[in-house]
Design a protein around this motif. Structure first.
Motif, PDB file in Angstrom:
ATOM      1  N   ASN A 138     -72.882  44.588  33.999  1.00 15.96           N
ATOM      2  CA  ASN A 138     -71.549  44.632  34.602  1.00 15.96           C
ATOM      3  C   ASN A 138     -71.173  46.073  34.949  1.00 15.96           C
ATOM      4  O   ASN A 138     -71.952  46.996  34.802  1.00 15.96           O
ATOM      5  N   THR A 139     -69.925  46.262  35.400  1.00 19.20           N
ATOM      6  CA  THR A 139     -69.579  47.517  36.061  1.00 19.20           C
ATOM      7  C   THR A 139     -69.258  48.677  35.118  1.00 19.20           C
ATOM      8  O   THR A 139     -69.430  49.830  35.484  1.00 19.20           O
ATOM      9  N   ALA A 140     -68.769  48.411  33.914  1.00  8.12           N
ATOM     10  CA  ALA A 140     -68.423  49.519  33.011  1.00  8.12           C
ATOM     11  C   ALA A 140     -69.655  50.332  32.603  1.00  8.12           C
ATOM     12  O   ALA A 140     -69.642  51.565  32.692  1.00  8.12           O
ATOM     13  N   PRO A 141     -70.747  49.713  32.153  1.00 11.66           N
ATOM     14  CA  PRO A 141     -71.951  50.500  31.881  1.00 11.66           C
ATOM     15  C   PRO A 141     -72.504  51.177  33.137  1.00 11.66           C
ATOM     16  O   PRO A 141     -72.979  52.314  33.069  1.00 11.66           O
ATOM     17  N   ALA A 142     -72.437  50.494  34.279  1.00 14.16           N
ATOM     18  CA  ALA A 142     -72.947  51.097  35.513  1.00 14.16           C
ATOM     19  C   ALA A 142     -72.186  52.376  35.846  1.00 14.16           C
ATOM     20  O   ALA A 142     -72.780  53.402  36.214  1.00 14.16           O
ATOM     21  N   LEU A 143     -70.858  52.344  35.711  1.00  9.31           N
ATOM     22  CA  LEU A 143     -70.058  53.529  36.000  1.00  9.31           C
ATOM     23  C   LEU A 143     -70.310  54.624  34.961  1.00  9.31           C
ATOM     24  O   LEU A 143     -70.305  55.819  35.293  1.00  9.31           O
ATOM     25  N   THR A 144     -70.564  54.236  33.727  1.00 14.67           N
ATOM     26  CA  THR A 144     -70.860  55.228  32.686  1.00 14.67           C
ATOM     27  C   THR A 144     -72.160  55.956  32.989  1.00 14.67           C
ATOM     28  O   THR A 144     -72.248  57.187  32.861  1.00 14.67           O
ATOM     29  N   LEU A 145     -73.181  55.226  33.422  1.00 17.01           N
ATOM     30  CA  LEU A 145     -74.421  55.873  33.847  1.00 17.01           C
ATOM     31  C   LEU A 145     -74.155  56.846  34.989  1.00 17.01           C
ATOM     32  O   LEU A 145     -74.662  57.975  35.002  1.00 17.01           O
ATOM     33  N   ALA A 146     -73.352  56.404  35.966  1.00 17.88           N
ATOM     34  CA  ALA A 146     -73.061  57.240  37.130  1.00 17.88           C
ATOM     35  C   ALA A 146     -72.310  58.508  36.722  1.00 17.88           C
ATOM     36  O   ALA A 146     -72.587  59.606  37.236  1.00 17.88           O
ATOM     37  N   ALA A 147     -71.349  58.385  35.805  1.00 12.03           N
ATOM     38  CA  ALA A 147     -70.581  59.553  35.355  1.00 12.03           C
ATOM     39  C   ALA A 147     -71.471  60.553  34.631  1.00 12.03           C
ATOM     40  O   ALA A 147     -71.347  61.778  34.805  1.00 12.03           O
ATOM     41  N   LEU A 148     -72.377  60.065  33.801  1.00 11.14           N
ATOM     42  CA  LEU A 148     -73.311  60.957  33.114  1.00 11.14           C
ATOM     43  C   LEU A 148     -74.224  61.669  34.108  1.00 11.14           C
ATOM     44  O   LEU A 148     -74.513  62.860  33.979  1.00 11.14           O
ATOM     45  N   GLN A 149     -74.681  60.937  35.117  1.00 11.24           N
ATOM     46  CA  GLN A 149     -75.510  61.552  36.148  1.00 11.24           C
ATOM     47  C   GLN A 149     -74.711  62.576  36.947  1.00 11.24           C
ATOM     48  O   GLN A 149     -75.225  63.638  37.306  1.00 11.24           O
ATOM     49  N   ALA A 150     -73.435  62.257  37.219  1.00  7.16           N
ATOM     50  CA  ALA A 150     -72.587  63.167  37.997  1.00  7.16           C
ATOM     51  C   ALA A 150     -72.403  64.508  37.288  1.00  7.16           C
ATOM     52  O   ALA A 150     -72.231  65.549  37.933  1.00  7.16           O
ATOM     53  N   GLN A 151     -72.442  64.488  35.960  1.00  4.07           N
ATOM     54  CA  GLN A 151     -72.267  65.722  35.192  1.00  4.07           C
ATOM     55  C   GLN A 151     -73.587  66.417  34.864  1.00  4.07           C
ATOM     56  O   GLN A 151     -73.580  67.492  34.259  1.00  4.07           O
ATOM     57  N   ALA A 152     -74.699  65.835  35.293  1.00 11.02           N
ATOM     58  CA  ALA A 152     -76.008  66.358  34.900  1.00 11.02           C
ATOM     59  C   ALA A 152     -76.259  67.768  35.417  1.00 11.02           C
ATOM     60  O   ALA A 152     -77.013  68.533  34.809  1.00 11.02           O
ATOM     61  N   ASP A 153     -75.632  68.133  36.550  1.00  9.12           N
ATOM     62  CA  ASP A 153     -75.842  69.466  37.109  1.00  9.12           C
ATOM     63  C   ASP A 153     -74.736  70.438  36.715  1.00  9.12           C
ATOM     64  O   ASP A 153     -74.593  71.513  37.307  1.00  9.12           O
ATOM     65  N   GLY A 154     -73.920  70.055  35.731  1.00  8.70           N
ATOM     66  CA  GLY A 154     -72.873  70.941  35.234  1.00  8.70           C
ATOM     67  C   GLY A 154     -71.540  70.811  35.934  1.00  8.70           C
ATOM     68  O   GLY A 154     -70.572  71.477  35.558  1.00  8.70           O
ATOM     69  N   ASN A 155     -71.444  69.930  36.949  1.00  5.77           N
ATOM     70  CA  ASN A 155     -70.189  69.719  37.660  1.00  5.77           C
ATOM     71  C   ASN A 155     -69.398  68.577  37.031  1.00  5.77           C
ATOM     72  O   ASN A 155     -69.907  67.850  36.184  1.00  5.77           O
ATOM     73  N   ASP A 156     -68.181  68.416  37.470  1.00  2.00           N
ATOM     74  CA  ASP A 156     -67.309  67.345  36.983  1.00  2.00           C
ATOM     75  C   ASP A 156     -66.516  66.787  38.164  1.00  2.00           C
ATOM     76  O   ASP A 156     -65.307  66.981  38.268  1.00  2.00           O
ATOM     77  N   PRO A 157     -67.196  66.086  39.072  1.00  3.05           N
ATOM     78  CA  PRO A 157     -66.528  65.644  40.296  1.00  3.05           C
ATOM     79  C   PRO A 157     -65.587  64.478  40.062  1.00  3.05           C
ATOM     80  O   PRO A 157     -65.649  63.788  39.036  1.00  3.05           O
ATOM     81  N   VAL A 158     -64.727  64.261  41.031  1.00  2.00           N
ATOM     82  CA  VAL A 158     -63.921  63.047  41.088  1.00  2.00           C
ATOM     83  C   VAL A 158     -64.765  61.969  41.753  1.00  2.00           C
ATOM     84  O   VAL A 158     -65.274  62.160  42.864  1.00  2.00           O
ATOM     85  N   MET A 159     -64.948  60.855  41.084  1.00  2.00           N
ATOM     86  CA  MET A 159     -65.805  59.783  41.596  1.00  2.00           C
ATOM     87  C   MET A 159     -64.964  58.751  42.350  1.00  2.00           C
ATOM     88  O   MET A 159     -63.929  58.298  41.847  1.00  2.00           O
ATOM     89  N   LEU A 160     -65.407  58.382  43.545  1.00  6.14           N
ATOM     90  CA  LEU A 160     -64.842  57.241  44.257  1.00  6.14           C
ATOM     91  C   LEU A 160     -65.829  56.100  44.097  1.00  6.14           C
ATOM     92  O   LEU A 160     -66.934  56.132  44.639  1.00  6.14           O
ATOM     93  N   VAL A 161     -65.441  55.093  43.315  1.00  5.48           N
ATOM     94  CA  VAL A 161     -66.340  54.011  42.921  1.00  5.48           C
ATOM     95  C   VAL A 161     -66.151  52.842  43.876  1.00  5.48           C
ATOM     96  O   VAL A 161     -65.065  52.250  43.956  1.00  5.48           O
ATOM     97  N   MET A 162     -67.223  52.498  44.599  1.00  7.97           N
ATOM     98  CA  MET A 162     -67.149  51.470  45.642  1.00  7.97           C
ATOM     99  C   MET A 162     -68.232  50.422  45.437  1.00  7.97           C
ATOM    100  O   MET A 162     -69.422  50.758  45.435  1.00  7.97           O
ATOM    101  N   PRO A 163     -67.877  49.152  45.274  1.00  7.81           N
ATOM    102  CA  PRO A 163     -68.898  48.112  45.317  1.00  7.81           C
ATOM    103  C   PRO A 163     -69.569  48.093  46.685  1.00  7.81           C
ATOM    104  O   PRO A 163     -68.928  48.357  47.716  1.00  7.81           O
ATOM    105  N   ALA A 164     -70.855  47.781  46.706  1.00  8.84           N
ATOM    106  CA  ALA A 164     -71.625  47.847  47.949  1.00  8.84           C
ATOM    107  C   ALA A 164     -71.422  46.648  48.855  1.00  8.84           C
ATOM    108  O   ALA A 164     -71.964  46.620  49.958  1.00  8.84           O
ATOM    109  N   ASP A 165     -70.647  45.655  48.413  1.00  8.59           N
ATOM    110  CA  ASP A 165     -70.572  44.408  49.181  1.00  8.59           C
ATOM    111  C   ASP A 165     -69.171  44.117  49.704  1.00  8.59           C
ATOM    112  O   ASP A 165     -68.785  42.965  49.861  1.00  8.59           O
ATOM    113  N   HIS A 166     -68.395  45.170  49.997  1.00 10.95           N
ATOM    114  CA  HIS A 166     -67.056  44.981  50.544  1.00 10.95           C
ATOM    115  C   HIS A 166     -67.030  45.338  52.027  1.00 10.95           C
ATOM    116  O   HIS A 166     -67.855  46.120  52.504  1.00 10.95           O
TER     117      HIS A 166
END
Length: 482
Positions: free
Chosen positions: A94-122
């Motif tokens: 489901n989406t909560a673990p998916a977003l958690t993976l994405a947030a950890l990846q987003a911080q992997a390079d030392g940044n802390d971006p604002v994420m716009l989370v979009m399902p791919a099927d809209h």
């Protein structure tokens, strides 16, 4: 403002209510259901044209099923998204673990971006209005709010959850008073009459660190499992593979249930829960009636897609993929044709198509999962015909691509080139075949098919033998790590 907006695309889901066009191995987000481009490609392109005051991080994060990795990568590349970081879920959680993976990846390079989370099927018809809503939400997300986008309801819909707006949080953005589950028809009409309820879209904006703070507080079990999975992740070609065992131990939950719905009652966390109303011609294309709704209609309300004709029909959808579909005297009927299956349904009951898929799965029917045409990282093949001890395939290999070096225990193969140039490895031999030339691969012979040219290679393959299943492949070398 130095903050960047990072697109995060959630590309999971099987789209069972859009069977037979959507299947488990090729679900709806990879289909062009609302124009020439696929829904994933439209999503990946959705921020183009955003005001320059909002800098967009071009290294889009995509979370998808590992079985769809090459499909997602090729479609993103075709859409001009060449810096995507693709996270491969070992299984759906489901989406909560998916977003958690994405947030950890987003911080992997030392940044802390604002994420716009979009399902791919809209689907969104009005992109300028979407950009305006994103621009409204961005400074609030930068300041630490978690924001969802609520769709301005056009009808009393029972298929969506609802968000009740609270006090204004700023111009064009409100605090969230409450969430409501999918209602019955009477309650849905009350929400519409109230005028203060929005459809829950599944779109979110939140800083990576804020999401991680919230998920660690609300669901520490999810946060811990995802952190372990990412700490032990492996880089595979252009993909990031979170550790399978750690992620399998992660509980499944949605962004709404895990965090968003809890925030209004947790002011001590310091994460305001807000909603921005969105009127953009939105649809999640959840079933065939939604496809009918967004499609062009004739004077009788019929939507005709592909090689199809309608006579004396009203309010119907005729969808052809491979041959002529003709409808006579149909009222509010959906007819969906693919090369290997046909669906005929009352348009008012298309939500129940998933029950057909469940029946097929229960009976072990392959058409619940696969199309006749199967996509591979090197191209695709179409199983044209089969019978006792034979099978015929049309195979297309992309320029520069190769199948694995392989052999078969139970079948021999005949190859005929009909377009392009083939490089054939057969035992110790390596040679070229041009159009109208052929070769024979004996049973047990090591072989490989490659396309050294600049145009797609197309061949007809005739297989013969005692067993013709796809699992009769012994791969000796494979570019794609299968």
């Amino acid at each position: 403002m130095n903050d960047q907006l990072l697109p995060v695309i959630l590309c999971g889901g099987s789209g069972t209510r859009l069977w037979p066009l959507s299947r488990e191995t090729y679900p709806k987000q990879f289909l062009p259901l609302a124009g020439q481009h696929t829904m994933l490609q439209q999503t990946a392109s959705r921020l183009r044209g955003l005001p320059s005051s909002i800098p967009v991080d071009l290294s889009t994060v995509v979370v998808c099923n590992r079985e769809h990795r090459f499909l997602a990568a090729s479609q993103l590349l075709a859409a001009g998204v060449d810096r995507a970081r693709i996270l491969l879920e070992p299984s759906g959680r489901n989406t909560a673990p998916a977003l958690t993976l994405a947030a950890l990846q987003a911080q992997a390079d030392g940044n802390d971006p604002v994420m716009l989370v979009m399902p791919a099927d809209h689907v969104m018809a009005d992109l300028p209005a979407f950009h305006e809503a994103v621009s409204c939400a961005f400074p609030h997300a930068c300041a630490g709010a978690m924001i969802t986008f609520g769709i301005v309801a056009s009808r009393a819909e029972t298929g969506y959850g609802y968000i009740q707006r609270g006090e204004p949080h700023g111009p064009g953005i409100d605090s969230i008073a409450s969430f409501a589950e999918k209602p019955d028809a009477e309650r849905a009409q009350r929400y519409i009459d109230d005028g203060n309820y929005l459809w829950n879209s599944g779109l979110f904006m939140v800083r990576a660190s804020i999401w991680l703070k919230a998920i660690r507080t609300c669901r520490p079990d999810i946060a811990a499992a995802c952190a372990t999975a990412m700490a032990q992740a492996q880089k595979d070609l252009d993909f990031v593979r979170p550790d399978g065992a750690a992620f399998e131990a992660c509980p499944a939950d949605s962004i709404d249930y895990a965090v968003m719905e809890r925030l209004p009652a947790m002011p001590e966390l310091g994460v305001p829960a807000c909603v921005v109303p969105l009127a953009v011609g939105w649809s999640d294309l959840g079933a065939w009636d939604a496809v009918w709704e967004i499609s062009p209609h004739d004077s009788s309300g019929n939507a005709v897609v592909g090689d199809a004709v309608a006579h004396d029909c009203e309010g119907s959808l005729l969808f052809s993929s491979s041959r002529l579909v003709a409808g006579v005297g149909l009222e509010h009927i959906v007819v969906i044709e693919t090369p290997d299956a046909v669906l005929v349904a009352d348009k008012r009951q298309t939500q129940d198509v998933k029950q057909i898929v469940a029946m097929l799965r229960q009976n072990g029917h392959a058409l619940a999962q696969n199309h006749r045409k199967m996509h591979r990282p090197w191209g695709w093949y179409d199983a044209i015909d089969s019978g006792d001890r034979f099978q015929v395939k049309r195979i297309v290999v992309n320029p520069g691509a190769s199948l694995s070096l392989q052999k078969h225990h139970h079948r021999a193969e005949h190859w005929v080139v009909v377009k392009g140039t083939a490089e054939v490895t057969k035992g110790e031999e390596v040679f070229l075949l041009g159009e109208n030339e052929s070769t024979f691969i004996p049973l047990g012979h090591v072989h490989r098919l490659s396309n050294p040219g600049k145009v797609p290679l197309e061949i007809i393959e005739v297989q013969s033998g005692s067993y013709l299943g796809e699992d009769d492949i012994v791969r000796l070398q494979d570019t794609y790590g299968r």
